[in-house]
Design a protein around this motif. Structure first.
Motif, PDB file in Angstrom:
ATOM      1  N   ALA A 241      95.810  48.269 -12.291  1.00 18.47           N
ATOM      2  CA  ALA A 241      95.849  49.691 -11.957  1.00 18.47           C
ATOM      3  C   ALA A 241      95.859  50.556 -13.219  1.00 18.47           C
ATOM      4  CB  ALA A 241      97.083  49.999 -11.105  1.00 18.47           C
ATOM      5  N   MET A 242      96.570  50.112 -14.243  1.00 17.57           N
ATOM      6  CA  MET A 242      96.615  50.864 -15.493  1.00 17.57           C
ATOM      7  C   MET A 242      95.273  50.792 -16.217  1.00 17.57           C
ATOM      8  SD  MET A 242      99.332  50.563 -18.678  1.00 17.57           S
ATOM      9  CE  MET A 242     100.721  51.015 -17.632  1.00 17.57           C
ATOM     10  N   GLN A 243      94.620  49.633 -16.158  1.00 14.48           N
ATOM     11  CA  GLN A 243      93.300  49.510 -16.774  1.00 14.48           C
ATOM     12  C   GLN A 243      92.298  50.443 -16.102  1.00 14.48           C
ATOM     13  OE1 GLN A 243      91.601  45.692 -17.702  1.00 14.48           O
ATOM     14  NE2 GLN A 243      93.584  44.668 -17.569  1.00 14.48           N
ATOM     15  N   LEU A 244      92.342  50.500 -14.781  1.00 11.61           N
ATOM     16  CA  LEU A 244      91.423  51.379 -14.059  1.00 11.61           C
ATOM     17  C   LEU A 244      91.718  52.847 -14.359  1.00 11.61           C
ATOM     18  CD1 LEU A 244      91.186  49.519 -10.636  1.00 11.61           C
ATOM     19  CD2 LEU A 244      89.295  49.965 -12.222  1.00 11.61           C
ATOM     20  N   ALA A 245      92.986  53.187 -14.506  1.00  6.98           N
ATOM     21  CA  ALA A 245      93.344  54.559 -14.873  1.00  6.98           C
ATOM     22  C   ALA A 245      92.810  54.896 -16.256  1.00  6.98           C
ATOM     23  CB  ALA A 245      94.858  54.732 -14.821  1.00  6.98           C
ATOM     24  N   PHE A 246      92.872  53.928 -17.156  1.00  7.91           N
ATOM     25  CA  PHE A 246      92.339  54.083 -18.510  1.00  7.91           C
ATOM     26  C   PHE A 246      90.835  54.348 -18.447  1.00  7.91           C
ATOM     27  CE2 PHE A 246      91.471  51.447 -22.611  1.00  7.91           C
ATOM     28  CZ  PHE A 246      91.237  52.600 -23.338  1.00  7.91           C
ATOM     29  N   LEU A 247      90.111  53.575 -17.643  1.00  8.44           N
ATOM     30  CA  LEU A 247      88.669  53.747 -17.514  1.00  8.44           C
ATOM     31  C   LEU A 247      88.334  55.096 -16.885  1.00  8.44           C
ATOM     32  CD1 LEU A 247      85.764  52.769 -17.670  1.00  8.44           C
ATOM     33  CD2 LEU A 247      86.139  51.489 -15.545  1.00  8.44           C
ATOM     34  N   ARG A 248      89.054  55.455 -15.840  1.00  6.34           N
ATOM     35  CA  ARG A 248      88.774  56.733 -15.173  1.00  6.34           C
ATOM     36  C   ARG A 248      89.034  57.904 -16.115  1.00  6.34           C
ATOM     37  NH1 ARG A 248      91.587  53.958 -10.397  1.00  6.34           N
ATOM     38  NH2 ARG A 248      89.844  53.429  -9.001  1.00  6.34           N
ATOM     39  N   SER A 249      90.083  57.811 -16.909  1.00  2.00           N
ATOM     40  CA  SER A 249      90.372  58.856 -17.881  1.00  2.00           C
ATOM     41  C   SER A 249      89.260  58.953 -18.917  1.00  2.00           C
ATOM     42  CB  SER A 249      91.719  58.564 -18.565  1.00  2.00           C
ATOM     43  OG  SER A 249      91.996  59.519 -19.557  1.00  2.00           O
ATOM     44  N   THR A 250      88.749  57.799 -19.359  1.00  2.00           N
ATOM     45  CA  THR A 250      87.654  57.787 -20.325  1.00  2.00           C
ATOM     46  C   THR A 250      86.403  58.431 -19.731  1.00  2.00           C
ATOM     47  OG1 THR A 250      88.519  55.766 -21.344  1.00  2.00           O
ATOM     48  CG2 THR A 250      86.206  56.304 -21.758  1.00  2.00           C
TER      49      THR A 250
END
Length: 288
Positions: free
Chosen positions: A122-131
Motif C-alpha cells: 500500500a505504501m509503495q502504491l502511494a509512492f507511485l501515485r504521488s510520483t
C-alpha cells in the motif's frame, strides 16, 4: 586536509545497482496494470511516454511500484543530461581515491534499495501515485532546487524536498528521511568521539534541511550545529556526548561541515545535490 570521506553509499556501481533492481524491483507475476485503476494506468502510460522510459510501458508494467516510481522520477533528468555519476559526492570520491585516502559509506546500496523494496504494498502504491501526480512539476522544481542549493537557502530546500513528502506521505517521510537522519547523526556522534583526524561526510541536501534534519538529530544528541555565515560560529559543550561541534553551511554551495573543536579529532559533512527530483533524489539509480 581530510583523512577520510564518508558518503551515503560507495557500492553504487551500475552492475550492482542493476543486480539489486532485478532482485528487489521486478514482479512480472503481479504487473502494475493489475494494481492500478484505469485512470491511473493511463497516467502511467502517459508518464512512460513523456519520460521516454527505455522499453516504455511494458518495462514499467513488470516493475514493483517503488521501482516504477523511482524510474519515472529519474528518467526526465537523465534525458536532460543530468547524470548522477557527475554529482558532487562522486567528484569528492574520485579526489579522495586519487589521493590514496579511504572513502566509506554510511549505508550500503542494498540497504538503500530495501528501504523502498521492503515497504508494504500500500505504501509503495502511494509512492507511485504521488510520483504520477507530481511528475509535471519535476523540471520546474529542479530549477528552483538548484537555485536554492547554490544560495544556501535551506528553507526553500526544505519546502521543495521535505514538506510535501511529510504532509502527503508521512510514513515514507519517516522511512526515507527521519530514520536515516537519526542513524547518521548517531554515526557522526560516534566518529566525533572515537575517530582521530579530519573526516568529511557528504550527504544529500534534503537531509540537511527542515525540522528533522541531521542537524536537528545532532541537537537531540547534545551536539550543537552552528551555520557558517551566521554572525559568529560558537562552540558549546555537549551535555550528552561531551563534545563541542560546529556545523558549517558554506552558503554559496549549500555545503555543510560539522567540525569538532579539538586538536586531534574533527569531523565534516557536506550536502551535495545529486540531480534527482524529490523522493528519487534520496536514492541511486538502478536499471533492471
Amino acid at each position: 586536509d581530510s583523512q577520510t570521506l564518508y558518503i551515503e553509499i560507495t557500492d553504487d556501481d551500475q552492475a550492482n545497482m542493476d543486480a539489486l533492481g532485478l532482485q528487489y524491483g521486478l514482479d512480472p507475476a503481479h504487473p502494475l496494470s493489475g494494481l492500478l485503476d484505469q485512470a491511473e494506468l493511463q497516467q502511467l502510460k502517459n508518464a512512460a511516454t513523456q519520460a521516454d522510459v527505455p522499453g516504455g510501458m511494458p518495462t514499467l508494467d513488470m516493475m514493483r511500484p517503488w521501482l516504477a516510481a523511482l524510474t519515472l522520477s529519474a528518467a526526465p533528468l537523465l534525458k536532460a543530461g543530468l547524470d548522477p555519476q557527475h554529482g558532487v559526492d562522486k567528484q569528492l570520491k574520485a579526489q579522495m581515491l586519487a589521493a590514496g585516502k579511504p572513502v566509506l559509506g554510511l549505508e550500503t546500496a542494498e540497504q538503500q534499495i530495501r528501504l523502498l523494496a521492503d515497504m508494504p504494498d500500500a505504501m509503495q502504491l502511494a509512492f507511485l501515485r504521488s510520483t504520477l501526480r507530481d511528475i509535471d512539476k519535476g523540471a520546474a522544481e529542479l530549477t528552483e532546487l538548484i537555485d536554492a542549493w547554490k544560495t544556501g537557502d535551506t528553507a526553500s530546500i526544505a519546502r521543495i524536498e521535505d514538506e510535501d513528502l511529510r504532509q502527503q506521505d508521512p510514513g515514507l517521510y519517516q522511512r526515507l528521511l527521519v530514520q536515516r537522519n537519526q542513524n547518521w547523526a548517531a554515526k557522526i556522534g560516534d566518529l566525533l568521539r572515537h575517530q582521530h583526524g579530519t573526516i568529511f561526510i557528504a550527504v544529500g541536501a534534503a537531509h540537511l534541511a527542515g525540522p528533522d534534519s541531521v542537524q536537528a538529530q545532532l541537537q537531540k544528541l547534545g551536539i550543537e550545529a552552528v551555520r557558517h555565515g551566521s554572525s559568529h560560529a560558537r562552540f558549546r559543550r555537549s551535555p550528552l556526548a561531551g563534545d563541542a561541534v560546529d556545523l558549517i553551511h558554506v552558503s554559496h554551495q549549500s555545503k555543510s561541515i560539522a567540525r569538532k573543536r579539538a586538536p586531534t579529532r574533527r569531523g565534516r559533512f557536506l550536502a551535495p545535490s545529486t540531480g534527482y527530483p524529490r523522493r528519487a533524489r534520496h536514492f541511486p539509480r538502478c536499471n533492471p
